[in-house]
Motif scaffolding. Structure first.
Motif, PDB file in Angstrom:
ATOM      1  N   ASN A 163     -12.511 -61.073  41.697  1.00 32.11           N
ATOM      2  CA  ASN A 163     -11.365 -61.926  42.022  1.00 32.11           C
ATOM      3  C   ASN A 163     -11.851 -63.123  42.833  1.00 32.11           C
ATOM      4  O   ASN A 163     -12.331 -62.949  43.963  1.00 32.11           O
ATOM      5  N   PRO A 164     -11.813 -64.335  42.247  1.00 33.82           N
ATOM      6  CA  PRO A 164     -11.216 -64.673  40.968  1.00 33.82           C
ATOM      7  C   PRO A 164     -12.226 -64.499  39.826  1.00 33.82           C
ATOM      8  O   PRO A 164     -13.427 -64.500  40.045  1.00 33.82           O
ATOM      9  N   SER A 165     -11.693 -64.401  38.623  1.00 36.69           N
ATOM     10  CA  SER A 165     -12.544 -64.405  37.438  1.00 36.69           C
ATOM     11  C   SER A 165     -12.567 -65.815  36.853  1.00 36.69           C
ATOM     12  O   SER A 165     -11.727 -66.653  37.190  1.00 36.69           O
ATOM     13  N   PHE A 166     -13.538 -66.066  35.992  1.00 32.48           N
ATOM     14  CA  PHE A 166     -13.710 -67.394  35.390  1.00 32.48           C
ATOM     15  C   PHE A 166     -13.712 -67.251  33.870  1.00 32.48           C
ATOM     16  O   PHE A 166     -14.344 -66.336  33.323  1.00 32.48           O
ATOM     17  N   SER A 167     -13.049 -68.170  33.212  1.00 32.63           N
ATOM     18  CA  SER A 167     -13.077 -68.170  31.757  1.00 32.63           C
ATOM     19  C   SER A 167     -14.394 -68.771  31.269  1.00 32.63           C
ATOM     20  O   SER A 167     -15.039 -69.540  31.993  1.00 32.63           O
ATOM     21  N   HIS A 197      -5.874 -66.053  40.396  1.00 31.47           N
ATOM     22  CA  HIS A 197      -6.822 -64.947  40.312  1.00 31.47           C
ATOM     23  C   HIS A 197      -7.724 -65.070  39.080  1.00 31.47           C
ATOM     24  O   HIS A 197      -8.591 -64.229  38.873  1.00 31.47           O
ATOM     25  N   ARG A 198      -7.501 -66.115  38.307  1.00 32.10           N
ATOM     26  CA  ARG A 198      -8.389 -66.446  37.187  1.00 32.10           C
ATOM     27  C   ARG A 198      -8.454 -67.964  37.084  1.00 32.10           C
ATOM     28  O   ARG A 198      -7.425 -68.637  37.075  1.00 32.10           O
ATOM     29  N   SER A 210      -9.446 -71.132  34.932  1.00 29.19           N
ATOM     30  CA  SER A 210      -9.616 -71.509  33.521  1.00 29.19           C
ATOM     31  C   SER A 210     -10.188 -72.922  33.418  1.00 29.19           C
ATOM     32  O   SER A 210     -10.363 -73.624  34.415  1.00 29.19           O
TER      33      SER A 210
END
Length: 381
Positions: free
Chosen positions: A214-218, A253-254, A256
Motif C-alpha cells: 500500500n500503495p500499489s502501482f499499475s 491506495h493504488r 495509476s
C-alpha cells in the motif's frame, strides 16, 4: 506526511543520499566491480563519473559501509574550486593533521609521515575525492604527487575520483595530465537505469521502510515514471516522492498512469511559474514599455490664421513635432521605482514560499490536518 498515511517507518525517496537505500542496478554493479578491483590493487586512481543525480554519492556511501576500518582507513573529500595548495590543506584536515601556519613542504612531510604510520599499523589509506569536475589542474597534479608515496615498494595512498561527465573531458584530454592518466587503473561512467530496473528500484526503496503493498502501482505508472525521469535516480526520487504525497492527500491506495500524469503536470506547472511567471521582467524592457506608453505632446493650433510664414501654404499640415527629449532625472526616478517594485515582488514571493513551507510542515506534523476531498466539497458548498 505520506509516510504516516501509508504507515512507512521513514521517507524512502528523499533527495539526501542514503547508503541504506543503495540499489544495485546494472551500471552500479559494474562500478562496484571496478571499485573492488581498485581496492584489490591497492594503488593508482579509480575514476567514476556520472550525470547529476546518477547515484555517485550513494555508491561511495555503500562502499564505505563495506570497508573494514581495521584494515583500511578511508577519508572522503568533497572538492571545491581550489588550487593545489588549498587542496593539500583540505586533505591534511581530513587526515586529522594540523595545517594552519604550515608551509607546503611541511604539509607534505606531515602527510607522508601519517601514511607511513598507517602502513606500519597494517592499514591502507584510501582518499575519495567527490565533485572532481571542480578541481583545478594544479589540484589534480598535487593528488598525483601524493600517490607517489611508497613504503617497501608498496603505494601508501590510493585515490578514487568521482565527478560529472565534464571531468572525463578534463582528465583524459588535458595535455598537462598525461602522468596522472598513466596512473588510472580503472574508469567507469554511471548510466541511467534501464526501463526494467525502475520497478525493482522503487519497490526496493519502499521495502526499506516497511511497505506491504500500500500503495500499489499499475504497470503504466512505472512506464510513465521511467519516461519522465529517464532512469536518473534523483529525478525518479523527486517524482515518486510527489506521487506518494499526492496519493496521501487524495487517500489513494493504488497509483495509476492517470495519477502519474497529473503529478507530472503539477511539476511542470511549478517549473513554469518559477521560471516565467515569478521572474521579473528586465529593467530595459520595462523602461521601453514605459517610454512607449508615455503621453505624446500634441502641438497647439497657431494663434493666427493663416500662419505668419510667407512661404507656407495656407492649408499645409503642420510638420510633425520632434519626440520629447528624455529627462535623465525622470529616467533615474523610473529606474528607482522599478527597482522598488521588483524588491516588493521578491519579498512577496519569499513570504508566499515561507507560508507554503509552514503549511506543509503543519500538515506533516498532524496527518489529520491533511485536506480531505469530501471535506473540501462541503466547504465549497
Amino acid at each position: 506526511m505520506y509516510d504516516q498515511f501509508y504507515g512507512f517507518s521513514g521517507r524512502p525517496f528523499q533527495l539526501t543520499p542514503d547508503p541504506a537505500f543503495y540499489f544495485e542496478s546494472g551500471t552500479h554493479r559494474k562500478a562496484m566491480s571496478y571499485l573492488g578491483y581498485g581496492l584489490a590493487q591497492g594503488e593508482g586512481f579509480i575514476v567514476i563519473t556520472g550525470d547529476v543525480g546518477a547515484g555517485k554519492t550513494t555508491l561511495v556511501g555503500h562502499l564505505m559501509n563495506t570497508i573494514d576500518a581495521n584494515r583500511l582507513t578511508a577519508v572522503k573529500l568533497v572538492s571545491t574550486q581550489v588550487e593545489g595548495d588549498d587542496l593539500l590543506r583540505l586533505v591534511a584536515e581530513q587526515f586529522g593533521l594540523e595545517w594552519e601556519g604550515q608551509s607546503k613542504a611541511e604539509l607534505i612531510r606531515a602527510m607522508e609521515q601519517y601514511l607511513r604510520e598507517q602502513a606500519r599499523a597494517g592499514r591502507r589509506t584510501l582518499l575519495i575525492v567527490d565533485e572532481g569536475q571542480n578541481l583545478a589542474i594544479s589540484a589534480l597534479e598535487e593528488l598525483r604527487m601524493l600517490s607517489n608515496f611508497q613504503l617497501g615498494g608498496h603505494s601508501l595512498l590510493q585515490i578514487f575520483l568521482l565527478g560529472q561527465p565534464e571531468f572525463r573531458q578534463t582528465l583524459f584530454h588535458s595535455p598537462t595530465l598525461e602522468q596522472l592518466r598513466q596512473r588510472v587503473i580503472a574508469t567507469h561512467h554511471l548510466d541511467p537505469m534501464e526501463p526494467e530496473e525502475v520497478e525493482p528500484y522503487i519497490l526496493h526503496r519502499l521495502g526499506k521502510v516497511g511497505w506491504t503493498g500500500n500503495p500499489s502501482f499499475s504497470p503504466e505508472a512505472f512506464e510513465l515514471i521511467f519516461d519522465y525521469s529517464g532512469g536518473v535516480p534523483r529525478k525518479l526520487n523527486v517524482l515518486v516522492s510527489r506521487l506518494l504525497l499526492f496519493g496521501a492527500v487524495e487517500e489513494l491506495h493504488r497509483i495509476s498512469g492517470h495519477h502519474v500524469r497529473s503529478v507530472i503536470a503539477e511539476i511542470e506547472a511549478d517549473r513554469g511559474i518559477d521560471e516565467a511567471t515569478l521572474a521579473p521582467a528586465p529593467v530595459e524592457e520595462v523602461v521601453e514599455l514605459a517610454a512607449a506608453m508615455a503621453p505624446v505632446a500634441v502641438p497647439t493650433a497657431p494663434t493666427e490664421w493663416p500662419p505668419a510664414t510667407p512661404d507656407a501654404a495656407p492649408f499645409a499640415a503642420p510638420a510633425p513635432a520632434d519626440p520629447p527629449a528624455v529627462d535623465p532625472e525622470q529616467l533615474a526616478a523610473l529606474h528607482e521605482q522599478i527597482a522598488r517594485l521588483e524588491a516588493r515582488i521578491s519579498e512577496q514571493d519569499d513570504a508566499l514560499r515561507r507560508v507554503l513551507d509552514l503549511l506543509i510542515e503543519w500538515v506533516e506534523r498532524d496527518p489529520e490536518n491533511a485536506p480531505n476531498p469530501a471535506r473540501s466539497q462541503v466547504w465549497a458548498a
